[in-house]
Scaffold this active site. Sequence first.
Site, PDB file in Angstrom:
ATOM      1  N   THR A 147       0.861  -1.182   0.000  1.00  0.00           N
ATOM      2  CA  THR A 147       0.000   0.000   0.000  1.00  0.00           C
ATOM      3  C   THR A 147       0.901   1.236   0.000  1.00  0.00           C
ATOM      4  OG1 THR A 147      -0.257  -0.268   2.400  1.00  0.00           O
ATOM      5  CG2 THR A 147      -2.054  -1.070   1.004  1.00  0.00           C
ATOM      6  N   LYS A 173       3.865  -6.974   4.064  1.00  0.00           N
ATOM      7  CA  LYS A 173       3.655  -5.590   3.663  1.00  0.00           C
ATOM      8  C   LYS A 173       3.376  -4.791   4.928  1.00  0.00           C
ATOM      9  CE  LYS A 173       0.354  -3.397   3.356  1.00  0.00           C
ATOM     10  NZ  LYS A 173      -0.367  -2.401   4.250  1.00  0.00           N
ATOM     11  N   THR A 184      -0.883  -2.333  10.532  1.00  0.00           N
ATOM     12  CA  THR A 184      -1.370  -2.449   9.172  1.00  0.00           C
ATOM     13  C   THR A 184      -0.335  -3.230   8.402  1.00  0.00           C
ATOM     14  OG1 THR A 184      -2.531  -0.372   9.256  1.00  0.00           O
ATOM     15  CG2 THR A 184      -2.139  -1.249   7.108  1.00  0.00           C
ATOM     16  N   GLU A 270       6.603   4.869   7.172  1.00  0.00           N
ATOM     17  CA  GLU A 270       6.121   6.028   6.432  1.00  0.00           C
ATOM     18  C   GLU A 270       6.851   7.299   6.867  1.00  0.00           C
ATOM     19  OE1 GLU A 270       1.507   4.666   5.483  1.00  0.00           O
ATOM     20  OE2 GLU A 270       1.902   6.113   7.088  1.00  0.00           O
ATOM     21  N   ASN A 392      -0.133  10.814   5.022  1.00  0.00           N
ATOM     22  CA  ASN A 392      -1.400  10.529   5.700  1.00  0.00           C
ATOM     23  C   ASN A 392      -2.378  11.705   5.736  1.00  0.00           C
ATOM     24  OD1 ASN A 392      -1.124   7.694   6.989  1.00  0.00           O
ATOM     25  ND2 ASN A 392       0.855   8.687   7.384  1.00  0.00           N
TER      26      ASN A 392
END
Length: 393
Positions: A147, A173, A184, A270, A392
């Site tokens: 993702t 992932k 996640t 991230e 985000n």
Amino acid sequence: MYSEIHMPKGFKCAGVSAGIKPSGVKDMALILSEFPATSAGVFTTNQVCAAPVKVCRAHLQHGIARAIVMNSGIANACTGAEGIVAAKDMAAEAAKVIGCEPQEIFVCSTGKIGPQLPLGKIIPGIQTLFDSALGENVNDCAHAMMTTDTRPKVSVAELQIEGKPVKIVGFAKGAGMIEPNMATMLSYITTDAAVEQHALQAALKRAVDQSFNRISIDGDQSTNDTVLALANGASDTRPLNETSHDWGAFEQAMEKVCFELAMMIVHDGEGADKFVTVGVRGAASAADAELAARAVANSMLNKTAWAGTYPDWGRIMDSIGYSKAKVVEERVDIFYDDTQAVAAGCRSAVAQEDLIKVVSQTDFAININLHLGEGEAVVYTCNCTEEYVRINY
């Protein structure tokens, strides 16, 4: 990137674009066992969990699996009864194509919470996946899982059982919404070893506790986290259990694969550009050590300080103090790598420039000694930069 990696015997994999994501990006993945495989699974502890997690938990009771089918882009979370039906439809369609029972199919989804799955794209995508799985497409499979990941994540371990070669290949992932217990993240561990179901479940849980449950990127726990293991016995060895001669070697190999995948997730956090190991020792108990380490790792004040190469040990002291672990302020020592910043709860004599040198590195450790007992724990985390906000927003 992973084109040279071969799956364990009896496994195939594929990744295709089903049109869930725009611009032809791969968004569906398949892992297929040619033989019935013993299965194990560990899932999110979030009270709000996605439809595929609920379906996977039910299917895990069957103990045998043939395939894992997943989509990225849409999480199928908070989608009510319609979402459950969609997850079951994914399993039923895959079972029809392969010729097995629906409960022998695991289904996973990852992506945006809320929207319903586009079954009009996913159902045809399943057939395309099985057609593509005639070959080995490790790279495509790993890419289709992604993702916000910037790169695919695959780990391999090889060992000997009864003198025969055995392989473990794991996929993962994850880059954001990462917080123990899991995040996640999706991970699939495949092996051609034969393993009894109860032993595989125990080994997977122990491996997860020392890997995926020891990482944190942003302190947010997800609705979809799933780790699945399939052992199909294609190596033609006797079924392993915890009393087997080669059990220790197998368990170590599984732990290696899970740990390497977990570290890949943190390194791909991230907006992160620093990998930080938070170690706590001298705690009153192992549980206390973990509470303190998690508090430091999850603190946004700490993460932003690390991003700014600002060695603010006061923020670390603060997070230890509110962690619920037993802390005696006057006994706390804090080190940045081997450079001591805090001695007996107060600032040490070290020069600020020496601490700045440590936090300027892309990989460093925060080492804490509470001097209260024998408890130890480690959590792996990263910094938080402006890019995290952009991703985000």
